[in-house]
Design a protein around this motif. Structure first.
Motif, mmCIF file in Angstrom:
data_model
loop_
_atom_site.group_PDB
_atom_site.id
_atom_site.type_symbol
_atom_site.label_atom_id
_atom_site.label_comp_id
_atom_site.label_asym_id
_atom_site.label_seq_id
_atom_site.Cartn_x
_atom_site.Cartn_y
_atom_site.Cartn_z
ATOM 1 N N ARG A 65 0.849 -1.193 0.000
ATOM 2 C CA ARG A 65 0.000 0.000 0.000
ATOM 3 C C ARG A 65 0.878 1.235 0.000
ATOM 4 N N TRP A 72 -10.024 3.942 -4.426
ATOM 5 C CA TRP A 72 -9.196 2.731 -4.521
ATOM 6 C C TRP A 72 -8.552 2.704 -5.904
ATOM 7 N N ARG A 73 -7.234 2.589 -5.958
ATOM 8 C CA ARG A 73 -6.471 2.612 -7.216
ATOM 9 C C ARG A 73 -5.299 1.661 -7.074
ATOM 10 N N GLY A 97 -1.180 -0.501 -4.290
ATOM 11 C CA GLY A 97 -2.483 0.151 -4.286
ATOM 12 C C GLY A 97 -2.578 1.282 -3.286
ATOM 13 N N GLY A 99 -5.808 3.624 -1.127
ATOM 14 C CA GLY A 99 -7.215 3.883 -0.843
ATOM 15 C C GLY A 99 -8.069 2.708 -0.438
ATOM 16 N N TYR A 100 -7.513 1.493 -0.295
ATOM 17 C CA TYR A 100 -8.326 0.353 0.123
ATOM 18 C C TYR A 100 -8.753 0.533 1.578
ATOM 19 N N ARG A 101 -10.008 0.187 1.868
ATOM 20 C CA ARG A 101 -10.533 0.126 3.232
ATOM 21 C C ARG A 101 -11.374 -1.134 3.346
#
Length: 146
Positions: A81, A112-113, A128, A130-132
């Motif tokens: 990340r 998310w990108r 990546g 923006g993942y949550r």
């Protein structure tokens, strides 16, 4: 700043693999992402994640996709990340051997990108931003509609 994200695993039976890691290794489901007729599952234990991909039980021949090998039981990719995929790619310059992306997944999760790169030995590395995790209520509602 770079942080560990996950290992992507190819699974003949996602439910059996999910049960194995939740029962014996303390993981729990953090997100389910619909893809075609199936879904990709994210399992979490503390700061570590496993990403479970559905694959046919016996693919016809060894294949590699832009995000890694597609054989059951193979590690598909490793992932990290970052705060900015674009800043990382700019800093890497010619060292960034992109195999896929960058792709935006705003339809699943705003911001998310990700991009997939090949390391010097050919291992696919996803990076990546923006993942949550998914809220527990969202996971329960999705499971009830499957």
């Amino acid at each position: 700043m770079m942080r560990w994200a996950h290992v992507g695993l190819n699974c003949r039976d996602q439910r059996a693999t999910e049960e194995f890691y939740t029962r014996w290794f303390g993981y729990h489901r953090a997100r389910a992402v619909p893809v075609g007729d199936g879904e990709i599952l994210f399992l979490r234990n503390g700061d570590t994640y496993l990403e479970l991909f559905p694959v046919p039980s016996e693919p016809p021949a060894p294949t590699t996709t832009a995000d890694g090998p597609a054989q059951p039981g193979a590690v598909r990719h490793i992932a990290f990340r970052t705060d900015s995929v674009d800043a990382l790619l700019a800093a890497m310059g010619e060292d960034a051997h992109v195999t896929l992306g960058p792709l935006d997944f705003d339809e699943v999760l705003d911001g998310w990108r990700a991009v997939w790169l090949r390391d010097p030995d050919g291992v696919v590395v996803e990076v990546g931003q923006g993942y949550r995790d998914q809220e527990a209520i969202e996971i329960t509602e999705r499971e009830n509609h499957v």
